[in-house]
Motif scaffolding. Structure first.
Motif, PDB file in Angstrom:
ATOM      1  N   PRO A   1       0.834  -1.212   0.000  1.00 28.06           N
ATOM      2  CA  PRO A   1       0.000   0.000   0.000  1.00 28.06           C
ATOM      3  C   PRO A   1       0.867   1.259   0.000  1.00 28.06           C
ATOM      4  O   PRO A   1       1.958   1.290   0.578  1.00 28.06           O
ATOM      5  N   VAL A   2       0.382   2.297  -0.650  1.00 30.54           N
ATOM      6  CA  VAL A   2       1.106   3.556  -0.662  1.00 30.54           C
ATOM      7  C   VAL A   2       0.722   4.376   0.559  1.00 30.54           C
ATOM      8  O   VAL A   2      -0.385   4.254   1.090  1.00 30.54           O
ATOM      9  N   SER A   3       1.629   5.216   1.007  1.00 35.90           N
ATOM     10  CA  SER A   3       1.359   6.114   2.126  1.00 35.90           C
ATOM     11  C   SER A   3       0.489   7.275   1.658  1.00 35.90           C
ATOM     12  O   SER A   3       0.314   7.498   0.453  1.00 35.90           O
ATOM     13  N   THR A   4      -0.035   8.036   2.629  1.00 38.56           N
ATOM     14  CA  THR A   4      -0.818   9.221   2.265  1.00 38.56           C
ATOM     15  C   THR A   4       0.047  10.192   1.469  1.00 38.56           C
ATOM     16  O   THR A   4      -0.406  10.783   0.488  1.00 38.56           O
TER      17      THR A   4
ATOM     18  N   THR B   1      -4.414  -3.194 -12.376  1.00 38.84           N
ATOM     19  CA  THR B   1      -5.260  -2.185 -13.015  1.00 38.84           C
ATOM     20  C   THR B   1      -6.529  -2.798 -13.592  1.00 38.84           C
ATOM     21  O   THR B   1      -7.464  -2.073 -13.941  1.00 38.84           O
ATOM     22  N   ALA B   2      -6.580  -4.137 -13.684  1.00 38.77           N
ATOM     23  CA  ALA B   2      -7.757  -4.801 -14.237  1.00 38.77           C
ATOM     24  C   ALA B   2      -8.785  -5.149 -13.162  1.00 38.77           C
ATOM     25  O   ALA B   2      -9.843  -5.688 -13.481  1.00 38.77           O
ATOM     26  N   THR B   3      -8.487  -4.847 -11.905  1.00 42.52           N
ATOM     27  CA  THR B   3      -9.419  -5.161 -10.822  1.00 42.52           C
ATOM     28  C   THR B   3     -10.447  -4.039 -10.668  1.00 42.52           C
ATOM     29  O   THR B   3     -10.303  -2.941 -11.219  1.00 42.52           O
ATOM     30  N   ASP B   4     -11.469  -4.307  -9.872  1.00 43.81           N
ATOM     31  CA  ASP B   4     -12.493  -3.303  -9.587  1.00 43.81           C
ATOM     32  C   ASP B   4     -12.218  -2.566  -8.276  1.00 43.81           C
ATOM     33  O   ASP B   4     -13.007  -1.697  -7.884  1.00 43.81           O
ATOM     34  N   ASP B   5     -11.142  -2.902  -7.614  1.00 44.64           N
ATOM     35  CA  ASP B   5     -10.802  -2.293  -6.325  1.00 44.64           C
ATOM     36  C   ASP B   5     -10.125  -0.946  -6.581  1.00 44.64           C
ATOM     37  O   ASP B   5      -9.000  -0.903  -7.100  1.00 44.64           O
ATOM     38  N   PRO B   6     -10.767   0.185  -6.224  1.00 48.03           N
ATOM     39  CA  PRO B   6     -10.172   1.497  -6.531  1.00 48.03           C
ATOM     40  C   PRO B   6      -8.861   1.740  -5.799  1.00 48.03           C
ATOM     41  O   PRO B   6      -7.973   2.415  -6.332  1.00 48.03           O
ATOM     42  N   VAL B   7      -8.726   1.207  -4.591  1.00 50.76           N
ATOM     43  CA  VAL B   7      -7.479   1.401  -3.837  1.00 50.76           C
ATOM     44  C   VAL B   7      -6.348   0.635  -4.495  1.00 50.76           C
ATOM     45  O   VAL B   7      -5.230   1.147  -4.658  1.00 50.76           O
TER      46      VAL B   7
END
Length: 244
Positions: free
Chosen positions: A8-11, A185-191
């Motif tokens: 995960p990326v930081s804020t 990028t092909a998933t539906d998860d926006p995060v």
């Protein structure tokens, strides 16, 4: 398709991704808060991060409460844009650039800075003080390079350039990471999609952008560039819609 395992990326990284990919030099606090909320960052967290980024010199806050990138990060933005749209020579004839470091007596920090510059120009070190790459890119050689190096352009430095390219760059490793990012990028998860976009921007900076004849089959470089550019435009459109 299973979701790839991406860190995960930081804020801070999320906000820099939004600013680096923006089509305008400045974004308002409202725009940053709105866009960040879509990919999982709450408003209080965003505001704290912006304050810390301002103090650290990552961004500059204007009198109206908007933010723009610091000059240091404007340079990075320019590099990322060039990575997404590399300048290729249409007339590549198999020639390679060879740079020999000819200036002696440089400090350790100067040597390290030159290595960083040459790597950012997508050259690889053939041996100590000797750097090379195929001459298929329109490179604007900076003074930091031309003042300490001699450049030659000619035939490949070895008889088997495909094998040389595989030795100088970790092509299989780069391609594997690129395919992971494309799958995200092909998933539906926006995060997850946003994480892939932020990561792909950095990954494209390390693409050697070699001629196709020197690359493994099914090289994903162009596909990752296209995906990255398309997602950045989606973010821009999304941000405009939310604040418009």
């Amino acid at each position: 398709m299973a979701a790839p395992d991406l860190k995960p990326v930081s804020t801070r990284s999320a906000l820099l991704t939004l600013l680096l990919g923006a089509e305008v030099p400045r974004l308002s606090t409202r725009e940053l808060v709105a866009a960040a909320s879509v990919v999982g960052f709450a408003e209080p967290t965003v505001r704290v991060a912006l304050s810390r980024m301002t103090a650290a010199g990552d961004v500059v806050r204007d009198d109206e409460g908007g933010y723009r990138l610091s000059e240091r990060l404007v340079v990075r933005q320019r590099r990322q844009e060039e990575a997404a749209h590399p300048t290729l020579r249409d007339d590549w004839d198999g020639a390679w650039d060879l740079l020999a470091v000819t200036t002696a007596g440089r400090t350790a920090s100067e040597r390290a800075e030159l290595r960083t510059t040459l790597t950012e120009l997508r050259l690889a070190e053939l041996r100590e003080g000797l750097w090379t790459r195929p001459a298929n890119l329109g490179i604007d050689w900076p003074d930091a390079v031309t003042e300490v190096c001699e450049r030659f352009t000619g035939a490949a430095p070895v008889a088997a350039p495909v094998a040389l390219a595989a030795r100088l760059w970790d092509l299989d490793g780069w391609a594997a990471t690129a395919r992971t990012l494309l799958a995200a990028t092909a998933t539906d998860d926006p995060v997850l999609r946003f994480t892939a976009c932020a990561t792909s921007g950095r990954h494209l900076l390390t693409d050697p952008v070699l001629p196709p004849s020197l690359l493994p089959a099914d090289w994903p470089g162009d596909a990752l560039r296209a995906s990255h550019v398309a997602y950045k435009q989606w973010v821009v459109d999304m941000r405009r819609t939310m604040v418009g």
